[in-house]
Design an enzyme around this catalytic site. Sequence first.
Site, PDB file in Angstrom:
ATOM      1  CG  ASN A  35      -1.943   0.862   1.301  1.00  0.00           C
ATOM      2  OD1 ASN A  35      -2.642   1.105  -0.123  1.00  0.00           O
ATOM      3  ND2 ASN A  35      -2.396   1.774   2.084  1.00  0.00           N
ATOM      4  CG  ASP A  58       4.905 -10.075   3.315  1.00  0.00           C
ATOM      5  OD1 ASP A  58       4.465 -10.456   4.317  1.00  0.00           O
ATOM      6  OD2 ASP A  58       4.098  -9.694   2.552  1.00  0.00           O
ATOM      7  CB  SER A 124      -6.584   1.342  15.950  1.00  0.00           C
ATOM      8  OG  SER A 124      -7.704   2.020  15.477  1.00  0.00           O
ATOM      9  CB  THR A 126     -10.812   0.467  15.971  1.00  0.00           C
ATOM     10  OG1 THR A 126     -11.871  -0.143  15.430  1.00  0.00           O
ATOM     11  CG2 THR A 126      -9.575  -0.544  15.884  1.00  0.00           C
ATOM     12  CE1 TYR A 149      -6.425  -1.642  10.773  1.00  0.00           C
ATOM     13  CE2 TYR A 149      -8.334  -0.535  11.646  1.00  0.00           C
ATOM     14  CZ  TYR A 149      -6.730  -0.733  11.410  1.00  0.00           C
ATOM     15  OH  TYR A 149      -5.864   0.311  12.230  1.00  0.00           O
ATOM     16  CE  LYS A 153      -3.926  -1.883  13.583  1.00  0.00           C
ATOM     17  NZ  LYS A 153      -2.390  -1.928  13.027  1.00  0.00           N
ATOM     18  CG  PHE A 178      -7.904   8.740  19.503  1.00  0.00           C
ATOM     19  CD1 PHE A 178      -6.757   8.053  20.323  1.00  0.00           C
ATOM     20  CD2 PHE A 178      -9.122   8.435  19.875  1.00  0.00           C
ATOM     21  CE1 PHE A 178      -7.241   7.404  21.205  1.00  0.00           C
ATOM     22  CE2 PHE A 178      -9.270   7.846  20.819  1.00  0.00           C
ATOM     23  CZ  PHE A 178      -8.469   7.438  21.689  1.00  0.00           C
ATOM     24  CG  ASN A 199      -9.993   6.611   6.642  1.00  0.00           C
ATOM     25  OD1 ASN A 199      -9.385   6.052   6.077  1.00  0.00           O
ATOM     26  ND2 ASN A 199     -10.718   6.281   7.695  1.00  0.00           N
TER      27      ASN A 199
HETATM   28  P1  NAD Z   1      -0.263   2.591   5.346  1.00  0.00           P
HETATM   29  O1  NAD Z   1      -0.956   1.368   4.746  1.00  0.00           O
HETATM   30  O2  NAD Z   1       0.109   3.856   4.590  1.00  0.00           O
HETATM   31  O3  NAD Z   1       1.152   1.994   5.750  1.00  0.00           O
HETATM   32  C1  NAD Z   1       1.231   0.618   6.044  1.00  0.00           C
HETATM   33  C2  NAD Z   1       2.396   0.144   5.164  1.00  0.00           C
HETATM   34  O4  NAD Z   1       2.683  -1.283   5.501  1.00  0.00           O
HETATM   35  C3  NAD Z   1       2.624   0.370   3.713  1.00  0.00           C
HETATM   36  O5  NAD Z   1       3.489   0.795   3.257  1.00  0.00           O
HETATM   37  C4  NAD Z   1       2.395  -1.150   3.340  1.00  0.00           C
HETATM   38  O6  NAD Z   1       2.804  -1.457   1.907  1.00  0.00           O
HETATM   39  C5  NAD Z   1       3.007  -1.971   4.558  1.00  0.00           C
HETATM   40  N1  NAD Z   1       2.616  -3.384   4.762  1.00  0.00           N
HETATM   41  C6  NAD Z   1       1.393  -3.799   4.649  1.00  0.00           C
HETATM   42  N2  NAD Z   1       1.595  -5.133   4.784  1.00  0.00           N
HETATM   43  C7  NAD Z   1       2.858  -5.598   4.893  1.00  0.00           C
HETATM   44  C8  NAD Z   1       3.663  -6.939   5.073  1.00  0.00           C
HETATM   45  N3  NAD Z   1       2.947  -7.907   5.177  1.00  0.00           N
HETATM   46  N4  NAD Z   1       4.802  -6.737   4.775  1.00  0.00           N
HETATM   47  C9  NAD Z   1       5.680  -5.573   4.650  1.00  0.00           C
HETATM   48  N5  NAD Z   1       4.871  -4.404   4.840  1.00  0.00           N
HETATM   49  C10 NAD Z   1       3.472  -4.441   4.680  1.00  0.00           C
HETATM   50  O7  NAD Z   1      -1.060   2.950   6.758  1.00  0.00           O
HETATM   51  P2  NAD Z   1      -0.862   3.785   7.762  1.00  0.00           P
HETATM   52  O8  NAD Z   1      -1.778   4.678   7.638  1.00  0.00           O
HETATM   53  O9  NAD Z   1       0.647   4.338   7.644  1.00  0.00           O
HETATM   54  O10 NAD Z   1      -0.870   2.967   9.118  1.00  0.00           O
HETATM   55  C11 NAD Z   1       0.307   2.424   9.826  1.00  0.00           C
HETATM   56  C12 NAD Z   1      -0.206   1.250  10.656  1.00  0.00           C
HETATM   57  O11 NAD Z   1      -1.081   2.421  11.664  1.00  0.00           O
HETATM   58  C13 NAD Z   1      -1.059   0.177  10.542  1.00  0.00           C
HETATM   59  O12 NAD Z   1      -0.921  -0.840  11.237  1.00  0.00           O
HETATM   60  C14 NAD Z   1      -2.309   0.864  10.806  1.00  0.00           C
HETATM   61  O13 NAD Z   1      -3.262  -0.444  11.027  1.00  0.00           O
HETATM   62  C15 NAD Z   1      -2.359   1.577  11.949  1.00  0.00           C
HETATM   63  N6  NAD Z   1      -3.306   2.707  12.300  1.00  0.00           N
HETATM   64  C16 NAD Z   1      -3.481   3.554  11.105  1.00  0.00           C
HETATM   65  C17 NAD Z   1      -4.525   4.630  11.497  1.00  0.00           C
HETATM   66  C18 NAD Z   1      -4.658   5.639  10.187  1.00  0.00           C
HETATM   67  O14 NAD Z   1      -5.779   6.186  10.281  1.00  0.00           O
HETATM   68  N7  NAD Z   1      -3.612   5.845   9.377  1.00  0.00           N
HETATM   69  C19 NAD Z   1      -5.148   4.577  12.726  1.00  0.00           C
HETATM   70  C20 NAD Z   1      -4.769   3.420  13.553  1.00  0.00           C
HETATM   71  C21 NAD Z   1      -3.967   2.783  13.253  1.00  0.00           C
HETATM   72  C1  UD1 Z   2     -11.820   4.915  10.902  1.00  0.00           C
HETATM   73  C2  UD1 Z   2     -11.913   3.455  11.011  1.00  0.00           C
HETATM   74  C3  UD1 Z   2     -11.152   3.060  12.312  1.00  0.00           C
HETATM   75  C4  UD1 Z   2      -9.959   3.416  12.388  1.00  0.00           C
HETATM   76  C5  UD1 Z   2      -9.765   4.883  12.116  1.00  0.00           C
HETATM   77  C6  UD1 Z   2      -8.526   5.807  12.473  1.00  0.00           C
HETATM   78  C7  UD1 Z   2     -14.112   3.062   9.581  1.00  0.00           C
HETATM   79  C8  UD1 Z   2     -15.400   2.473   9.767  1.00  0.00           C
HETATM   80  N1  UD1 Z   2     -13.232   3.040  10.874  1.00  0.00           N
HETATM   81  O1  UD1 Z   2     -12.614   5.499  11.825  1.00  0.00           O
HETATM   82  O2  UD1 Z   2     -11.244   1.589  12.325  1.00  0.00           O
HETATM   83  O3  UD1 Z   2      -9.078   2.984  13.655  1.00  0.00           O
HETATM   84  O4  UD1 Z   2     -10.379   5.336  11.197  1.00  0.00           O
HETATM   85  O5  UD1 Z   2      -8.158   6.391  11.333  1.00  0.00           O
HETATM   86  O6  UD1 Z   2     -13.607   3.287   8.549  1.00  0.00           O
HETATM   87  N2  UD1 Z   2     -17.302  10.465   7.302  1.00  0.00           N
HETATM   88  C9  UD1 Z   2     -18.135  11.189   6.532  1.00  0.00           C
HETATM   89  N3  UD1 Z   2     -17.934  10.752   5.101  1.00  0.00           N
HETATM   90  C10 UD1 Z   2     -16.998  10.321   4.562  1.00  0.00           C
HETATM   91  C11 UD1 Z   2     -16.021   9.568   5.452  1.00  0.00           C
HETATM   92  C12 UD1 Z   2     -16.252   9.678   6.887  1.00  0.00           C
HETATM   93  O7  UD1 Z   2     -19.203  11.526   6.993  1.00  0.00           O
HETATM   94  O8  UD1 Z   2     -17.001  10.118   3.270  1.00  0.00           O
HETATM   95  C13 UD1 Z   2     -17.333  10.594   8.725  1.00  0.00           C
HETATM   96  C14 UD1 Z   2     -17.527   9.399   9.584  1.00  0.00           C
HETATM   97  O9  UD1 Z   2     -18.729   8.843   9.527  1.00  0.00           O
HETATM   98  C15 UD1 Z   2     -17.012   9.807  10.948  1.00  0.00           C
HETATM   99  C16 UD1 Z   2     -15.993  10.747  10.565  1.00  0.00           C
HETATM  100  O10 UD1 Z   2     -16.414  11.147   9.330  1.00  0.00           O
HETATM  101  O11 UD1 Z   2     -18.002  10.238  11.559  1.00  0.00           O
HETATM  102  C17 UD1 Z   2     -14.531  10.319  10.572  1.00  0.00           C
HETATM  103  O12 UD1 Z   2     -14.548   8.817   9.425  1.00  0.00           O
HETATM  104  P1  UD1 Z   2     -13.267   8.162   9.150  1.00  0.00           P
HETATM  105  O13 UD1 Z   2     -11.981   9.173   8.706  1.00  0.00           O
HETATM  106  O14 UD1 Z   2     -13.432   7.022   8.220  1.00  0.00           O
HETATM  107  O15 UD1 Z   2     -12.724   7.647  10.656  1.00  0.00           O
HETATM  108  P2  UD1 Z   2     -13.389   6.856  11.760  1.00  0.00           P
HETATM  109  O16 UD1 Z   2     -14.826   6.264  11.318  1.00  0.00           O
HETATM  110  O17 UD1 Z   2     -13.078   7.487  12.879  1.00  0.00           O
END
Ligand code: NAD
Ligand code: UD1
Length: 336
Positions: A35, A58, A124, A126, A149, A153, A178, A199
């Site tokens: 990704n 990986d 997360s 979540t 998902y 976690k 968050f 998102n």
């Molecule tokens: P992202 O997808 O941008 O980054 C994840 C990276 O991991 C990517 O570069 C992907 O290629 C790599 N990857 C996935 N599976 C792999 C594997 N099997 N081996 C090696 N590399 C692998 O996501 P992000 O937003 O940077 O999130 C990073 C971490 O934080 C994730 O674990 C995600 O679940 C967690 N997280 C993200 C959010 C968010 O909103 N972005 C919120 C809470 C937790």
């Molecule tokens: C999402 C993930 C959650 C993750 C968190 C962290 C889902 C259901 N949950 O949560 O597992 O830990 O991100 O980044 O995806 N919204 C709209 N229109 C849109 C998109 C979102 O109204 O097109 C609203 C949603 O209803 C929510 C808020 O915006 O109220 C934030 O949404 P989003 O960015 O998807 O995050 P979370 O739902 O909090």
Amino acid sequence: MAILVTGGAGYIGSHTSIELIQSGYDVIILDNFYNSKPEALNRIKKISGGDFKFYECDIRDKAGLDKVFAENDIEAVIHFAGLKAVGESCRKPLEYYENNIGGTVTLCEAMRDAGCKKIVFSSSATVYGSNNPSPLREDMPAGGTTNPYGTTKLYIETVLSDLYASDNEWSVVILRYFNPIGAHKSGLIGEDPNGIPNNLMPYITQVAIGKLDHLNVFGDDYPTHDGTGVRDYIHVVDLAQGHLCAVKKACAGSGLNIYNLGTGNGYSVLDVVKAFEKASGQQVKYVIGPRRDGDIATCYSDPSKAKAELGWEAMYGIEEMCADSWNWQKNNPQGL
Ligand code: NAD
Ligand code: UD1
């Protein structure tokens, strides 16, 4: 001694790698580009002005991981690698369990075999499920996740806690993020979702740039100040800084510690739309639609434990988060 960053080419991993390099750490990035794109690595070099080793590998590949540990003196691992799309996880649960949980188990095996027992893990908010009231505190019961998902976690937190219970030499820091948004000030790296974003912030920026026609607001009948969902948005650079504090904690001694990384402030969907319009000067067309399955009304953190124990707190406000998200989108309309 080096820090291994799994998933370091991704959104949060790339921002964290920059902060680590700029703080003088020796960084090794590992990613399979599932990704993310190799260009992210060039951008990390450009912004940080520093270099790092990279392995295309990986986390499920034990032999590949063993080689990384054998070739380097790794003190700690910051573990971002994983799949993170909620909707996709409902369609492909086995892939999520295998990649996220299986991959983490394999990574921990490789760490154990190499004698590296310090890990910072990306969890997360979540994991708090839908039964705990905000502000969410680390001592509230985790559970009740509503999608595979989120369940990965929760299970990984359990795996890490069982690992620590079995061997107190481990040092485990679990970070519950968050809602990370925003981008590096340079506008060179940011969130680069594939296809239509799930998102809120990437959806808003793509409406503003003209790639999408309008934002669908998922419900305006929640018990919040304007009826739309409230979340704790946090600037990704603040989040990255939180990892520096967490890795210091992990390296300082053994233990199992869990921290929220949030601001403690809740903003509704319409608050974010307004803040984005003000910061960008762009109008964001939106249409109120039905609620999204699995969403909750309000989710924000109590971030006081991270402040007290890690000395970390978020510095950026919603205006900067919006301005920096827009700066990234404007400079990279097609992503990386
Ligand atoms: P992202 O997808 O941008 O980054 C994840 C990276 O991991 C990517 O570069 C992907 O290629 C790599 N990857 C996935 N599976 C792999 C594997 N099997 N081996 C090696 N590399 C692998 O996501 P992000 O937003 O940077 O999130 C990073 C971490 O934080 C994730 O674990 C995600 O679940 C967690 N997280 C993200 C959010 C968010 O909103 N972005 C919120 C809470 C937790
Ligand atoms: C999402 C993930 C959650 C993750 C968190 C962290 C889902 C259901 N949950 O949560 O597992 O830990 O991100 O980044 O995806 N919204 C709209 N229109 C849109 C998109 C979102 O109204 O097109 C609203 C949603 O209803 C929510 C808020 O915006 O109220 C934030 O949404 P989003 O960015 O998807 O995050 P979370 O739902 O909090």
